[in-house]
Design a protein around this motif. Structure first.
Motif, PDB file in Angstrom:
ATOM      1  N   ASP A   1       0.250  12.601   8.000  1.00  0.00           N
ATOM      2  CA  ASP A   1      -0.797  13.340   7.896  1.00  0.00           C
ATOM      3  C   ASP A   1      -0.419  14.992   8.547  1.00  0.00           C
ATOM      4  O   ASP A   1       0.281  15.172   9.362  1.00  0.00           O
ATOM      5  N   GLY A   2      -1.235  15.727   7.592  1.00  0.00           N
ATOM      6  CA  GLY A   2      -1.101  16.994   8.156  1.00  0.00           C
ATOM      7  C   GLY A   2      -0.518  18.060   7.255  1.00  0.00           C
ATOM      8  O   GLY A   2      -0.140  19.373   7.546  1.00  0.00           O
ATOM      9  N   ASN A   3       0.051  17.751   5.921  1.00  0.00           N
ATOM     10  CA  ASN A   3       0.642  18.310   4.886  1.00  0.00           C
ATOM     11  C   ASN A   3      -0.223  19.466   4.485  1.00  0.00           C
ATOM     12  O   ASN A   3       0.267  20.972   4.430  1.00  0.00           O
ATOM     13  N   ARG A   4      -1.450  19.519   4.351  1.00  0.00           N
ATOM     14  CA  ARG A   4      -2.362  20.617   3.818  1.00  0.00           C
ATOM     15  C   ARG A   4      -2.589  21.694   5.101  1.00  0.00           C
ATOM     16  O   ARG A   4      -2.595  22.813   4.992  1.00  0.00           O
ATOM     17  N   ARG A   5      -2.660  21.057   6.393  1.00  0.00           N
ATOM     18  CA  ARG A   5      -2.816  21.658   7.465  1.00  0.00           C
ATOM     19  C   ARG A   5      -1.716  22.758   8.062  1.00  0.00           C
ATOM     20  O   ARG A   5      -1.969  23.761   8.277  1.00  0.00           O
ATOM     21  N   TRP A   6      -0.571  22.013   7.856  1.00  0.00           N
ATOM     22  CA  TRP A   6       0.558  22.806   8.078  1.00  0.00           C
ATOM     23  C   TRP A   6       1.021  24.070   7.146  1.00  0.00           C
ATOM     24  O   TRP A   6       1.171  25.183   7.413  1.00  0.00           O
ATOM     25  N   ALA A   7       0.716  23.674   5.678  1.00  0.00           N
ATOM     26  CA  ALA A   7       0.485  24.838   4.868  1.00  0.00           C
ATOM     27  C   ALA A   7      -0.096  25.847   5.093  1.00  0.00           C
ATOM     28  O   ALA A   7       0.155  27.263   4.922  1.00  0.00           O
ATOM     29  N   ARG A   8      -1.628  25.680   5.219  1.00  0.00           N
ATOM     30  CA  ARG A   8      -2.496  26.701   5.667  1.00  0.00           C
ATOM     31  C   ARG A   8      -2.009  27.476   6.695  1.00  0.00           C
ATOM     32  O   ARG A   8      -2.416  28.667   6.983  1.00  0.00           O
ATOM     33  N   ASP A   9      -1.595  26.777   8.076  1.00  0.00           N
ATOM     34  CA  ASP A   9      -1.150  27.468   9.341  1.00  0.00           C
ATOM     35  C   ASP A   9      -0.011  28.230   9.161  1.00  0.00           C
ATOM     36  O   ASP A   9       0.214  29.339   9.852  1.00  0.00           O
ATOM     37  N   HIS A  10       0.794  28.065   8.108  1.00  0.00           N
ATOM     38  CA  HIS A  10       2.200  28.854   7.997  1.00  0.00           C
ATOM     39  C   HIS A  10       2.157  29.679   6.841  1.00  0.00           C
ATOM     40  O   HIS A  10       3.142  30.297   6.506  1.00  0.00           O
ATOM     41  N   GLY A  11       0.970  29.880   5.966  1.00  0.00           N
ATOM     42  CA  GLY A  11       0.850  30.756   5.031  1.00  0.00           C
ATOM     43  C   GLY A  11       1.631  30.203   3.568  1.00  0.00           C
ATOM     44  O   GLY A  11       1.910  31.036   2.708  1.00  0.00           O
ATOM     45  N   HIS A  12       1.772  29.025   3.719  1.00  0.00           N
ATOM     46  CA  HIS A  12       2.236  28.311   2.223  1.00  0.00           C
ATOM     47  C   HIS A  12       0.847  27.667   1.470  1.00  0.00           C
ATOM     48  O   HIS A  12      -0.063  27.491   1.877  1.00  0.00           O
ATOM     49  N   THR A  13       1.279  27.419   0.271  1.00  0.00           N
ATOM     50  CA  THR A  13       0.403  26.735  -0.410  1.00  0.00           C
ATOM     51  C   THR A  13       0.407  25.301  -0.112  1.00  0.00           C
ATOM     52  O   THR A  13       1.115  24.769   0.309  1.00  0.00           O
ATOM     53  N   THR A  14      -0.667  24.482  -0.584  1.00  0.00           N
ATOM     54  CA  THR A  14      -0.902  23.093  -0.312  1.00  0.00           C
ATOM     55  C   THR A  14       0.285  22.560  -0.905  1.00  0.00           C
ATOM     56  O   THR A  14       0.840  21.291  -0.493  1.00  0.00           O
ATOM     57  N   LEU A  15       0.566  22.820  -2.228  1.00  0.00           N
ATOM     58  CA  LEU A  15       1.721  22.099  -2.901  1.00  0.00           C
ATOM     59  C   LEU A  15       3.225  22.161  -2.260  1.00  0.00           C
ATOM     60  O   LEU A  15       3.845  21.240  -2.191  1.00  0.00           O
TER      61      LEU A  15
END
Length: 251
Positions: free
Chosen positions: A31-45
């Protein structure tokens, strides 16, 4: 349920006298792929891609767990089909790529939980081929829960149980002697040990329908680290926590 707040001693003040519990089956909710991306300035993909790569790291680390016979990973739930098409397509691509990479290691026997046949035909074909290439290996099992939901698994298991007895003309016998083992033998994990430890990453303290039947007595560890950032240190912390548990299976 338990959490990362537990200390080396039991919370009632008693220290362990028993041997460390064996860990035969480890299950991980990724769990947490999208959350990590959002918090680190990356895209969901990008988060999904890095999460897929982290799976290969985990499999390498798990080779050092002495008693491990089964590892279950949950990369795709039945609810995930409601995600945007672009995100779902990328997730399926990562799943098939990583599954092929797991098969290429020649260390794990790949099995599937859930309903991977719901995937597009090309993805289903790739997954089936990967499992077939590892079927005769002697190593531990890697279950990939794909298009998986715990309630759905139980419903399918009970349906298969009833159908098998209906065909055999033994429905009355089933009614008279029905028990938990009857269901267990018809679940996706039939023949495997139940999970000893379930790890969920990204801080959520719930199982979200993950293996509800099999995890009835599993220890549950909730790691605050989102899956793409999950490290060997995070795994070691979870394993150290598990080894301090006193398992009594409800007794």
């Amino acid at each position: 349920m338990t959490s990362t707040a537990d200390t080396p001693a039991r919370q009632d003040g008693h220290h362990r006298a028993e041997p460390e519990p064996a860990l035969r089956h480890l299950a991980v909710i990724l769990d947490g792929n999208r959350r990590w991306a959002r918090d680190h300035g990356h895209t969901t993909l990008e988060g999904i891609q890095l999460g897929g790569e982290r799976v290969l790291d985990l499999l390498t680390w798990c080779q050092d767990i002495t008693d491990l016979t089964t590892l279950t990973l949950w990369p795709l739930s039945t609810e995930n089909f409601q995600r945007p098409a672009t995100e779902l397509d990328r997730l399926l691509q990562v799943i098939t790529d990583i599954t092929q990479a797991i098969a290429a290691t020649r260390r794990w026997r790949i099995r599937y939980l859930g309903t991977p046949q719901r995937l597009p035909s090309q993805s289903t074909r790739i997954l089936k081929d990967a499992a077939e290439r590892t079927r005769h290996l002697k190593g531990p099992v890697c279950n990939l829960a794909i298009a998986y939901g715990g309630r759905d698994e139980i419903v399918r298991g009970v349906q298969n149980l009833i159908i098998s007895h209906q065909r055999a003309g033994t429905l009355q016998h089933l009614v008279q002697h029905f028990g938990p083992d009857d269901i267990g033998r018809h679940l996706d994990t039939a023949g495997q040990p139940d999970p000893d430890l379930v790890i969920r990453t990204a801080g959520e303290q719930r199982l979200s329908g993950f293996m509800p039947w099999q995890s009835a007595y599993a220890e549950q560890y909730f790691c605050p680290t989102p899956w793409p950032a999950f490290s060997r240190a995070d795994l070691d912390t979870a394993l150290d926590w598990y080894r301090r548990r006193i398992r009594n299976y409800g007794r």
